[in-house]
Write an enzyme that holds these catalytic residues in place. Structure first.
Site, PDB file in Angstrom:
ATOM      1  CB  SER A  16      34.715  39.277  36.312  1.00  0.00           C
ATOM      2  OG  SER A  16      33.931  40.386  36.712  1.00  0.00           O
ATOM      3  CG  HIS A  39      32.664  36.311  38.842  1.00  0.00           C
ATOM      4  ND1 HIS A  39      32.614  35.491  39.959  1.00  0.00           N
ATOM      5  CD2 HIS A  39      32.876  37.560  39.319  1.00  0.00           C
ATOM      6  CE1 HIS A  39      32.794  36.223  41.044  1.00  0.00           C
ATOM      7  NE2 HIS A  39      32.946  37.488  40.693  1.00  0.00           N
ATOM      8  CG  ASP A  41      31.944  40.973  40.017  1.00  0.00           C
ATOM      9  OD1 ASP A  41      32.089  40.225  41.001  1.00  0.00           O
ATOM     10  OD2 ASP A  41      32.749  41.034  39.065  1.00  0.00           O
ATOM     11  CG  MET A  43      29.685  45.532  42.938  1.00  0.00           C
ATOM     12  SD  MET A  43      31.175  46.482  42.586  1.00  0.00           S
ATOM     13  CE  MET A  43      32.212  45.200  41.850  1.00  0.00           C
ATOM     14  CG  MET A  74      30.991  42.157  46.169  1.00  0.00           C
ATOM     15  SD  MET A  74      32.123  42.623  44.866  1.00  0.00           S
ATOM     16  CE  MET A  74      31.229  41.926  43.470  1.00  0.00           C
ATOM     17  CG  MET A 143      36.582  38.920  47.993  1.00  0.00           C
ATOM     18  SD  MET A 143      36.093  38.728  46.265  1.00  0.00           S
ATOM     19  CE  MET A 143      36.753  40.237  45.535  1.00  0.00           C
ATOM     20  CG  ASP A 181      36.512  37.989  42.285  1.00  0.00           C
ATOM     21  OD1 ASP A 181      37.092  38.519  41.311  1.00  0.00           O
ATOM     22  OD2 ASP A 181      35.355  38.288  42.644  1.00  0.00           O
TER      23      ASP A 181
HETATM   24  C1  DX5 Z   1      35.901  42.951  42.277  1.00  0.00           C
HETATM   25  C2  DX5 Z   1      35.083  41.899  41.605  1.00  0.00           C
HETATM   26  C3  DX5 Z   1      35.862  41.076  40.658  1.00  0.00           C
HETATM   27  C4  DX5 Z   1      36.458  41.854  39.502  1.00  0.00           C
HETATM   28  C5  DX5 Z   1      37.790  41.261  39.222  1.00  0.00           C
HETATM   29  O1  DX5 Z   1      35.260  43.406  43.425  1.00  0.00           O
HETATM   30  O2  DX5 Z   1      34.530  41.015  42.570  1.00  0.00           O
HETATM   31  O3  DX5 Z   1      35.098  39.979  40.171  1.00  0.00           O
HETATM   32  O4  DX5 Z   1      35.681  41.805  38.329  1.00  0.00           O
HETATM   33  O5  DX5 Z   1      38.438  42.025  38.258  1.00  0.00           O
HETATM   34  P1  DX5 Z   1      39.983  41.804  37.936  1.00  0.00           P
HETATM   35  O6  DX5 Z   1      40.163  40.398  37.444  1.00  0.00           O
HETATM   36  O7  DX5 Z   1      40.272  42.821  36.877  1.00  0.00           O
HETATM   37  O8  DX5 Z   1      40.765  42.057  39.204  1.00  0.00           O
HETATM   38 ZN    ZN Z   2      33.639  39.140  41.808  1.00  0.00          ZN
END
Ligand code: DX5
Ligand code: ZN
Length: 225
Positions: A16, A39, A41, A43, A74, A143, A181
Site C-alpha cells: 500500500s 494498492h 487507498d 479516502m 474508502m 478489512m 488489509d
Molecule cells: C487502511 C488502508 C490500508 C493501509 C494498511 O485503511 O486501507 O491499505 O495502507 O496499512 P498497514 O499495512 O500499515 O496496516
Molecule cells: Zn487499503
C-alpha cells in the site's frame, strides 16, 4: 507438493502506497517491482476520518508504473465515483459495501468498464448478507483494521469471518480473491493465510522496511514456513 491447503491458492502481496512518501511516488513505486500489484487507498474524509488522494493522482500512478493498480475506495457514494477509477485503468476497483447504494449494479458496472469488481467490508460488517452475490465479484476485501490509517494492529477478531468467507467461496466454486488489509506483518500474515486469505495488502510492513523488495519476499514466504 504444498503441505497446507492455502499454498495451492498462492500468496499475492499488494504493497500500500499509503505508507510511501507521497512527494516521491514514482521513486517509491520503483522500490516494489516484485509486488503483485500496488494498492492505492482513496479516502474522502467522510467515509473515513482521513483524506488521501483521488482520481488525478491515480491516473498519474497508472502512467508511472507497469504494476497493476488495486484501488481501494474508502469514500461515500461509491456508486457515483467508482466507475471513474475503472476508466482510469485500475485492474481492480474495490468499493465498501457500507458506502454503496446498489452493490450488485455497481459491481456489474465496474466489470463493464473492464475492471475487476471488488467489495470491502469493515471489521464489524458481517459477510453473510453478501454471500449470494459472490459471483458478481472478483475480489472480496475483509478489512483487518478499521479503515482510515496505516500502521494499526491486526484485528484477530476478523479471523472467523475470513474462515467463513473461505468456506463459502470454496463451496460455491466462484473464483473470488479473498483479500485482507490492515496490520499485515510477517507474523499476522500466517494467521490470515491459514484462515483462507490469498491476497495481502501491506503498507508499513513494506514501506517501513529498509529494503521494500526484501520485505515483500519475506511476506510472500512467511506462510510457507
Ligand atoms: C487502511 C488502508 C490500508 C493501509 C494498511 O485503511 O486501507 O491499505 O495502507 O496499512 P498497514 O499495512 O500499515 O496496516
Ligand atoms: Zn487499503
Amino acid at each position: 507438493m504444498p503441505h497446507h491447503a492455502e499454498h495451492s491458492r498462492g500468496i499475492h502481496i499488494h504493497p500500500s502506497i499509503l505508507s510511501a512518501d507521497f512527494a516521491r511516488l514514482a521513486e517509491e513505486l520503483a522500490r516494489i517491482r516484485n509486488a503483485d500489484a500496488v494498492h492505492v487507498d482513496v479516502m474522502d474524509n467522510h467515509f473515513v476520518p482521513n483524506l488521501t488522494l483521488g482520481l488525478p493522482v491515480v491516473q498519474a500512478i497508472r502512467r508511472a508504473t507497469e504494476l497493476p493498480l488495486d484501488v481501494h475506495l474508502m469514500i461515500q457514494d461509491a456508486d457515483r465515483w467508482a466507475p471513474d477509477y475503472a476508466e482510469a485503468g485500475a485492474e481492480s476497483v474495490t468499493f465498501h459495501a457500507e458506502a454503496a447504494g446498489a452493490p450488485i449494479r455497481l459491481a456489474r458496472e465496474l466489470r463493464s468498464h473492464g475492471a475487476k469488481a471488488g467489495m470491502a467490508l469493515k471489521p464489524a460488517t458481517a459477510v453473510e448478507p453478501y454471500l449470494d452475490m459472490l459471483e458478481e465479484l472478483d475480489l472480496l476485501l475483509l478489512m483487518t483494521v478499521e479503515p482510515g490509517f496505516g500502521g494499526q494492529p491486526f484485528l484477530d477478531v476478523v479471523l472467523p469471518k475470513i474462515r467463513r468467507a473461505r468456506e463459502a467461496l470454496d463451496g460455491s466454486g466462484v473464483p473470488v480473491a479473498l483479500q485482507v488489509d490492515g496490520g499485515v506483518t510477517r507474523d499476522t500474515i500466517m494467521r490470515a493465510a491459514e484462515a483462507g486469505a490469498d491476497v495481502f495488502v501491506a503498507g508499513s510492513a513494506v514501506y517501513g522496511a529498509e529494503d521494500p523488495e526484501a520485505a515483500i519476499d519475506e511476506l510472500r514466504s512467511a506462510p510457507l514456513r
